[in-house]
Design a protein around this motif. Sequence first.
Motif, PDB file in Angstrom:
ATOM      1  N   GLU A   4       0.834  -1.188   0.000  1.00 25.33           N
ATOM      2  CA  GLU A   4       0.000   0.000   0.000  1.00 25.33           C
ATOM      3  C   GLU A   4       0.871   1.241   0.000  1.00 25.33           C
ATOM      4  OE1 GLU A   4      -3.473  -0.289   2.812  1.00 25.33           O
ATOM      5  OE2 GLU A   4      -2.309  -2.025   3.462  1.00 25.33           O
ATOM      6  N   SER A   5       0.607   2.153  -0.903  1.00 27.38           N
ATOM      7  CA  SER A   5       1.405   3.361  -0.984  1.00 27.38           C
ATOM      8  C   SER A   5       1.058   4.302   0.148  1.00 27.38           C
ATOM      9  CB  SER A   5       1.162   4.070  -2.316  1.00 27.38           C
ATOM     10  OG  SER A   5       1.786   5.328  -2.328  1.00 27.38           O
ATOM     11  N   PRO A   6       2.073   4.807   0.876  1.00 30.60           N
ATOM     12  CA  PRO A   6       1.802   5.758   1.937  1.00 30.60           C
ATOM     13  C   PRO A   6       1.600   7.167   1.413  1.00 30.60           C
ATOM     14  CG  PRO A   6       4.144   5.369   1.802  1.00 30.60           C
ATOM     15  CD  PRO A   6       3.495   4.487   0.769  1.00 30.60           C
ATOM     16  N   ILE A   7       1.743   7.380   0.102  1.00 24.99           N
ATOM     17  CA  ILE A   7       1.682   8.711  -0.469  1.00 24.99           C
ATOM     18  C   ILE A   7       0.254   9.027  -0.870  1.00 24.99           C
ATOM     19  CG2 ILE A   7       2.552  10.202  -2.288  1.00 24.99           C
ATOM     20  CD1 ILE A   7       4.937   8.296  -2.489  1.00 24.99           C
ATOM     21  N   PRO A   8      -0.341  10.077  -0.311  1.00 23.27           N
ATOM     22  CA  PRO A   8      -1.730  10.404  -0.651  1.00 23.27           C
ATOM     23  C   PRO A   8      -1.834  10.967  -2.050  1.00 23.27           C
ATOM     24  CG  PRO A   8      -0.800  12.114   0.729  1.00 23.27           C
ATOM     25  CD  PRO A   8       0.239  11.020   0.628  1.00 23.27           C
ATOM     26  N   TRP A  27       9.855  15.938   7.250  1.00 19.98           N
ATOM     27  CA  TRP A  27      10.137  14.581   7.746  1.00 19.98           C
ATOM     28  C   TRP A  27       9.207  13.585   7.054  1.00 19.98           C
ATOM     29  CZ3 TRP A  27       8.722  10.050   9.789  1.00 19.98           C
ATOM     30  CH2 TRP A  27       9.623   9.333  10.594  1.00 19.98           C
ATOM     31  N   VAL A  28       7.922  13.895   7.019  1.00 16.51           N
ATOM     32  CA  VAL A  28       6.945  12.990   6.416  1.00 16.51           C
ATOM     33  C   VAL A  28       7.193  12.830   4.921  1.00 16.51           C
ATOM     34  CG1 VAL A  28       4.494  12.724   5.853  1.00 16.51           C
ATOM     35  CG2 VAL A  28       5.179  13.376   8.167  1.00 16.51           C
ATOM     36  N   ALA A  29       7.459  13.924   4.225  1.00 14.48           N
ATOM     37  CA  ALA A  29       7.700  13.851   2.780  1.00 14.48           C
ATOM     38  C   ALA A  29       8.896  12.959   2.477  1.00 14.48           C
ATOM     39  CB  ALA A  29       7.923  15.250   2.213  1.00 14.48           C
ATOM     40  N   ASP A  30       9.987  13.136   3.213  1.00 17.16           N
ATOM     41  CA  ASP A  30      11.167  12.298   3.008  1.00 17.16           C
ATOM     42  C   ASP A  30      10.853  10.827   3.255  1.00 17.16           C
ATOM     43  OD1 ASP A  30      12.953  14.292   2.269  1.00 17.16           O
ATOM     44  OD2 ASP A  30      13.600  14.702   4.327  1.00 17.16           O
ATOM     45  N   HIS A  31      10.081  10.553   4.306  1.00 13.46           N
ATOM     46  CA  HIS A  31       9.823   9.151   4.635  1.00 13.46           C
ATOM     47  C   HIS A  31       8.860   8.498   3.651  1.00 13.46           C
ATOM     48  CE1 HIS A  31      10.298   5.775   7.319  1.00 13.46           C
ATOM     49  NE2 HIS A  31       8.998   5.533   7.195  1.00 13.46           N
ATOM     50  N   HIS A  67       9.647   5.131   1.281  1.00 15.64           N
ATOM     51  CA  HIS A  67       8.825   3.934   1.100  1.00 15.64           C
ATOM     52  C   HIS A  67       8.495   3.688  -0.371  1.00 15.64           C
ATOM     53  CE1 HIS A  67       7.577   1.982   4.902  1.00 15.64           C
ATOM     54  NE2 HIS A  67       8.102   3.082   5.410  1.00 15.64           N
ATOM     55  N   LYS A  68       8.351   4.729  -1.139  1.00 14.38           N
ATOM     56  CA  LYS A  68       8.038   4.544  -2.554  1.00 14.38           C
ATOM     57  C   LYS A  68       9.195   3.891  -3.300  1.00 14.38           C
ATOM     58  CE  LYS A  68       6.404   6.977  -6.677  1.00 14.38           C
ATOM     59  NZ  LYS A  68       5.957   8.279  -7.255  1.00 14.38           N
ATOM     60  N   ARG A  85       9.852  -5.862  -0.577  1.00 11.34           N
ATOM     61  CA  ARG A  85      10.692  -5.679  -1.755  1.00 11.34           C
ATOM     62  C   ARG A  85      11.888  -4.773  -1.460  1.00 11.34           C
ATOM     63  NH1 ARG A  85       6.774  -5.403  -7.068  1.00 11.34           N
ATOM     64  NH2 ARG A  85       5.681  -7.357  -6.674  1.00 11.34           N
ATOM     65  N   ASP A  86      12.493  -4.986  -0.315  1.00  8.10           N
ATOM     66  CA  ASP A  86      13.685  -4.241   0.059  1.00  8.10           C
ATOM     67  C   ASP A  86      14.467  -5.094   1.047  1.00  8.10           C
ATOM     68  OD1 ASP A  86      12.406  -4.045   2.523  1.00  8.10           O
ATOM     69  OD2 ASP A  86      11.613  -2.067   2.103  1.00  8.10           O
ATOM     70  N   ARG A  87      15.386  -4.488   1.760  1.00  7.82           N
ATOM     71  CA  ARG A  87      16.240  -5.247   2.675  1.00  7.82           C
ATOM     72  C   ARG A  87      15.992  -4.865   4.126  1.00  7.82           C
ATOM     73  NH1 ARG A  87      21.916  -6.536  -0.402  1.00  7.82           N
ATOM     74  NH2 ARG A  87      21.095  -6.623  -2.510  1.00  7.82           N
ATOM     75  N   SER A  88      14.808  -4.443   4.440  1.00 10.94           N
ATOM     76  CA  SER A  88      14.482  -4.080   5.815  1.00 10.94           C
ATOM     77  C   SER A  88      14.532  -5.316   6.708  1.00 10.94           C
ATOM     78  CB  SER A  88      13.093  -3.453   5.869  1.00 10.94           C
ATOM     79  OG  SER A  88      12.133  -4.311   5.277  1.00 10.94           O
TER      80      SER A  88
END
Length: 335
Positions: free
Chosen positions: A9-13, A119-123, A127-128, A251-254
């Motif tokens: 789910e995309s966190p970007i509105p 902060w929110v924009a960077d985060h 995620h994208k 789909r990353d290395r978290s």
Amino acid sequence: MTAGPEAEESPIPADSSASPLPSATLGADKKRSLEQITLLLFITVPFVALLASVPLAWGWGVSWLDLGLLVVMYYIGCHGITIGFHRYFTHGAFKAKRPLRIALAVMGSMAVEGPLVRWVADHRKHHKFSDAEGDPHSPWRYGETVPALLKGLWWAHVGWMFDAEQTPQHKYAPDLIKDAAVRRVSRQFVLWTTVSLLIPPLVGGLATWSWQGALTAFFWGSLVRVALLHHVTWSINSICHAVGKRPFKSRDRSGNVWWLAVLSCGESWHNLHHADPTCARHGVLRGQLDSSARLIRWFEKAGWVYDVRWPNASRLDARRKDGVARREERTSQAA
């Protein structure tokens, strides 16, 4: 970088507004702005204090008052970041009544990690493009060899904040910019930084009725506290994307780094977060301490938050890697 953009789910509105957004927050997307200069100062000065704290504690010790101020102020800022900036404002893991919404914005600002909207924009951008081209702070930016990873860890930990490129706030956080109260708190970053740094010496000075008490409280409760919180938060970007267990599909290395869990208020259970970004609880397996989730639960019982996206067994099993699902490691939602 090897992984592609996440399919979760995309966190970007979606920015569907027909009219231009209000003027952006303090500094907007400029390369040099007041809050960036302030942030630079409070990266370097508290870090020097953190280095000095070891010989000072060894030689003269630290008072219970100073230690108490450090711990209390640390966890106010830490939960402001984890519950407020991250799980609420960035990912919408729950909905909050307006007084708590503003309180979380202020608490997160007192962590001295930059204005809320930035902060929110960077985060959201992270995620994208997590661990792929476009990620602002992936430790895999320079490759997978040992020298490349060491360079990438430094970049992900702190170096990326000095990059000339800035995440466009109107693109990644239009919902926050349109909220006048949130926009105001974000613009007041310097004010809340000042408040955050002055509370410990004020309390220390009044409690001891001495300038020395105020000075030691400022050293431990302000400078050392800010430096420690900075480096714990940045470790989620660096360490938790380089090492750790990965029981869930992302789909990353978290990865999950257990020894950071208490200091990070549950953020270091990072693998589940990237597998399910909107989940309100990150430490979902047995024994995974997550103080942020516990506080959200208490807020929910008090009626301050609602529509909380708690995990459940079926949702978790759908995100587990093949062969990893074990019934004894089910969600602690009912805890």
